[in-house]
Motif scaffolding. Structure first.
Motif, PDB file in Angstrom:
ATOM      1  N   SER A  38       0.742  -1.316   0.041  1.00  0.00           N
ATOM      2  CA  SER A  38      -0.013   0.020   0.114  1.00  0.00           C
ATOM      3  C   SER A  38       1.008   1.270   0.099  1.00  0.00           C
ATOM      4  CB  SER A  38      -0.739   0.015   1.135  1.00  0.00           C
ATOM      5  OG  SER A  38      -1.544   1.418   1.300  1.00  0.00           O
ATOM      6  N   ASP A  39       0.450   2.435  -0.462  1.00  0.00           N
ATOM      7  CA  ASP A  39       1.277   3.674  -0.363  1.00  0.00           C
ATOM      8  C   ASP A  39       0.864   4.450   0.833  1.00  0.00           C
ATOM      9  OD1 ASP A  39       2.514   3.130  -2.710  1.00  0.00           O
ATOM     10  OD2 ASP A  39       0.893   3.950  -4.070  1.00  0.00           O
ATOM     11  N   LYS A  40      -0.201   3.873   1.557  1.00  0.00           N
ATOM     12  CA  LYS A  40      -0.394   4.700   2.835  1.00  0.00           C
ATOM     13  C   LYS A  40       0.705   4.437   3.741  1.00  0.00           C
ATOM     14  CE  LYS A  40      -5.485   3.459   2.222  1.00  0.00           C
ATOM     15  NZ  LYS A  40      -6.753   2.959   2.867  1.00  0.00           N
ATOM     16  N   GLU A  41       0.551   5.630   4.806  1.00  0.00           N
ATOM     17  CA  GLU A  41       1.413   5.436   5.812  1.00  0.00           C
ATOM     18  C   GLU A  41       1.254   4.193   6.665  1.00  0.00           C
ATOM     19  OE1 GLU A  41       3.223   8.052   9.656  1.00  0.00           O
ATOM     20  OE2 GLU A  41       1.230   8.557   8.766  1.00  0.00           O
ATOM     21  N   ASN A  42       2.330   3.388   6.979  1.00  0.00           N
ATOM     22  CA  ASN A  42       1.928   2.116   7.256  1.00  0.00           C
ATOM     23  C   ASN A  42       2.454   2.037   9.099  1.00  0.00           C
ATOM     24  OD1 ASN A  42       0.732  -0.506   7.540  1.00  0.00           O
ATOM     25  ND2 ASN A  42       1.749  -0.769   5.445  1.00  0.00           N
ATOM     26  N   PHE A  43       1.879   1.127   9.855  1.00  0.00           N
ATOM     27  CA  PHE A  43       2.216   0.880  11.106  1.00  0.00           C
ATOM     28  C   PHE A  43       2.295  -0.530  11.294  1.00  0.00           C
ATOM     29  CE2 PHE A  43       0.268   5.003  11.022  1.00  0.00           C
ATOM     30  CZ  PHE A  43       0.794   5.766  12.271  1.00  0.00           C
ATOM     31  N   MET A  44       3.532  -0.772  12.097  1.00  0.00           N
ATOM     32  CA  MET A  44       3.706  -2.334  12.618  1.00  0.00           C
ATOM     33  C   MET A  44       2.909  -2.510  13.920  1.00  0.00           C
ATOM     34  SD  MET A  44       7.008  -4.729  13.727  1.00  0.00           S
ATOM     35  CE  MET A  44       7.676  -3.387  14.842  1.00  0.00           C
ATOM     36  N   ASN A  45       2.029  -3.514  13.900  1.00  0.00           N
ATOM     37  CA  ASN A  45       1.219  -3.718  15.305  1.00  0.00           C
ATOM     38  C   ASN A  45       1.588  -5.087  15.535  1.00  0.00           C
ATOM     39  OD1 ASN A  45      -0.384  -1.797  14.525  1.00  0.00           O
ATOM     40  ND2 ASN A  45      -1.720  -2.706  13.196  1.00  0.00           N
ATOM     41  N   CYS A  46       1.871  -5.122  17.091  1.00  0.00           N
ATOM     42  CA  CYS A  46       2.093  -6.136  17.933  1.00  0.00           C
ATOM     43  C   CYS A  46       1.047  -6.233  18.935  1.00  0.00           C
ATOM     44  CB  CYS A  46       3.249  -6.128  18.635  1.00  0.00           C
ATOM     45  SG  CYS A  46       3.717  -7.477  19.648  1.00  0.00           S
ATOM     46  N   TYR A  47      -0.130  -7.157  18.746  1.00  0.00           N
ATOM     47  CA  TYR A  47      -1.243  -7.383  19.477  1.00  0.00           C
ATOM     48  C   TYR A  47      -1.002  -8.624  20.242  1.00  0.00           C
ATOM     49  CZ  TYR A  47      -5.998  -8.411  20.826  1.00  0.00           C
ATOM     50  OH  TYR A  47      -7.159  -8.435  21.376  1.00  0.00           O
ATOM     51  N   VAL A  48      -0.709  -8.550  21.431  1.00  0.00           N
ATOM     52  CA  VAL A  48      -0.622  -9.446  22.637  1.00  0.00           C
ATOM     53  C   VAL A  48      -2.193  -9.714  23.216  1.00  0.00           C
ATOM     54  CG1 VAL A  48       0.692  -9.915  24.718  1.00  0.00           C
ATOM     55  CG2 VAL A  48       1.726  -8.440  22.751  1.00  0.00           C
ATOM     56  N   SER A  49      -2.428 -11.085  23.480  1.00  0.00           N
ATOM     57  CA  SER A  49      -3.450 -11.454  23.823  1.00  0.00           C
ATOM     58  C   SER A  49      -3.349 -12.509  24.895  1.00  0.00           C
ATOM     59  CB  SER A  49      -4.480 -11.381  22.794  1.00  0.00           C
ATOM     60  OG  SER A  49      -4.434 -12.857  22.166  1.00  0.00           O
ATOM     61  N   GLY A  50      -4.479 -12.762  25.725  1.00  0.00           N
ATOM     62  CA  GLY A  50      -4.781 -13.697  26.614  1.00  0.00           C
ATOM     63  C   GLY A  50      -3.710 -14.030  27.648  1.00  0.00           C
ATOM     64  N   PHE A  51      -3.229 -12.974  28.013  1.00  0.00           N
ATOM     65  CA  PHE A  51      -2.205 -13.134  29.331  1.00  0.00           C
ATOM     66  C   PHE A  51      -2.825 -12.674  30.468  1.00  0.00           C
ATOM     67  CE2 PHE A  51      -1.619  -8.873  27.078  1.00  0.00           C
ATOM     68  CZ  PHE A  51      -1.595  -7.861  28.391  1.00  0.00           C
ATOM     69  N   HIS A  52      -2.248 -13.134  31.740  1.00  0.00           N
ATOM     70  CA  HIS A  52      -2.583 -12.867  33.002  1.00  0.00           C
ATOM     71  C   HIS A  52      -1.481 -13.466  34.008  1.00  0.00           C
ATOM     72  CE1 HIS A  52      -4.583 -12.492  36.850  1.00  0.00           C
ATOM     73  NE2 HIS A  52      -5.511 -12.054  36.283  1.00  0.00           N
ATOM     74  N   PRO A  53      -0.740 -12.683  34.846  1.00  0.00           N
ATOM     75  CA  PRO A  53      -1.417 -11.381  35.137  1.00  0.00           C
ATOM     76  C   PRO A  53      -1.060 -10.264  34.081  1.00  0.00           C
ATOM     77  CG  PRO A  53       0.830 -12.021  36.329  1.00  0.00           C
ATOM     78  CD  PRO A  53       0.370 -13.231  35.427  1.00  0.00           C
ATOM     79  N   PRO A  54      -1.748  -9.008  34.522  1.00  0.00           N
ATOM     80  CA  PRO A  54      -1.523  -7.925  33.437  1.00  0.00           C
ATOM     81  C   PRO A  54      -0.234  -7.468  33.460  1.00  0.00           C
ATOM     82  CG  PRO A  54      -2.663  -7.326  35.665  1.00  0.00           C
ATOM     83  CD  PRO A  54      -2.354  -8.532  35.781  1.00  0.00           C
ATOM     84  N   GLN A  55       0.793  -7.495  34.190  1.00  0.00           N
ATOM     85  CA  GLN A  55       2.192  -7.025  34.050  1.00  0.00           C
ATOM     86  C   GLN A  55       2.860  -7.559  32.741  1.00  0.00           C
ATOM     87  OE1 GLN A  55       1.026  -8.382  37.046  1.00  0.00           O
ATOM     88  NE2 GLN A  55       0.504  -6.258  38.077  1.00  0.00           N
ATOM     89  N   ILE A  56       3.055  -6.600  31.907  1.00  0.00           N
ATOM     90  CA  ILE A  56       3.852  -7.134  30.573  1.00  0.00           C
ATOM     91  C   ILE A  56       4.744  -6.235  29.955  1.00  0.00           C
ATOM     92  CG2 ILE A  56       1.925  -6.688  29.040  1.00  0.00           C
ATOM     93  CD1 ILE A  56       2.268  -9.149  27.781  1.00  0.00           C
ATOM     94  N   THR A  57       5.706  -6.442  29.349  1.00  0.00           N
ATOM     95  CA  THR A  57       6.567  -5.571  28.650  1.00  0.00           C
ATOM     96  C   THR A  57       6.573  -6.000  27.135  1.00  0.00           C
ATOM     97  OG1 THR A  57       7.844  -5.560  30.587  1.00  0.00           O
ATOM     98  CG2 THR A  57       8.862  -4.606  28.298  1.00  0.00           C
ATOM     99  N   ILE A  58       6.352  -5.106  26.241  1.00  0.00           N
ATOM    100  CA  ILE A  58       5.827  -5.140  25.024  1.00  0.00           C
ATOM    101  C   ILE A  58       6.820  -4.124  24.199  1.00  0.00           C
ATOM    102  CG2 ILE A  58       4.452  -5.329  22.734  1.00  0.00           C
ATOM    103  CD1 ILE A  58       2.304  -5.756  24.849  1.00  0.00           C
TER     104      ILE A  58
END
Length: 121
Positions: A38-58
């Motif tokens: 695509s010629d649109k400005e793009n973004f890399m996404n990192c989707y992190v799901s399904g974790f517990h406890p909530p403390q996380i580093t991405i």
């Protein structure tokens, strides 16, 4: 004896389903916001799901160097009480650079590193 049996049954019905959420390892998906060609400005996404406890580093990396200016969504949770978060940064998917997402969480012995793959976007 009947009380003990009743407690055991109630525990299985109401408490045990939530024990899985007490510790749940993160699932990591890395993808671009728009198709790589695509010629649109793009973004890399990192989707992190399904974790517990909530403390996380991405963290996001370009050729092994940490990308400092990232956008991070609010922490959200699912019906099963596990958590989700999206971290993104602008990037050029047409470049030859390697882009990765590194997730550190208490349920993982080592950080989980997932590389962005334009073929599987």
């Amino acid at each position: 004896m009947a009380r003990l049996f009743l407690f055991a049954v109630l525990g299985q019905l109401f408490i045990l389903p939530y024990l899985d959420a007490i510790t749940s390892s993160p699932k990591v998906q890395v993808y671009s916001r728009h198709p790589p060609d695509s010629d649109k400005e793009n973004f890399m996404n990192c989707y992190v799901s399904g974790f517990h406890p909530p403390q996380i580093t991405i963290e996001l990396f370009k050729d092994g160097k940490k990308i400092e200016k990232v956008e991070e969504s609010d922490l959200s949770f699912s019906n099963d009480w596990t958590f989700n978060r999206l971290v993104s940064a602008p990037f050029d998917p047409k470049s030859k650079n390697d882009y990765t997402c590194k997730v550190t969480h208490s349920t993982l012995q080592l950080p989980k590193v997932v590389k962005w793959d334009p073929e599987n976007n």
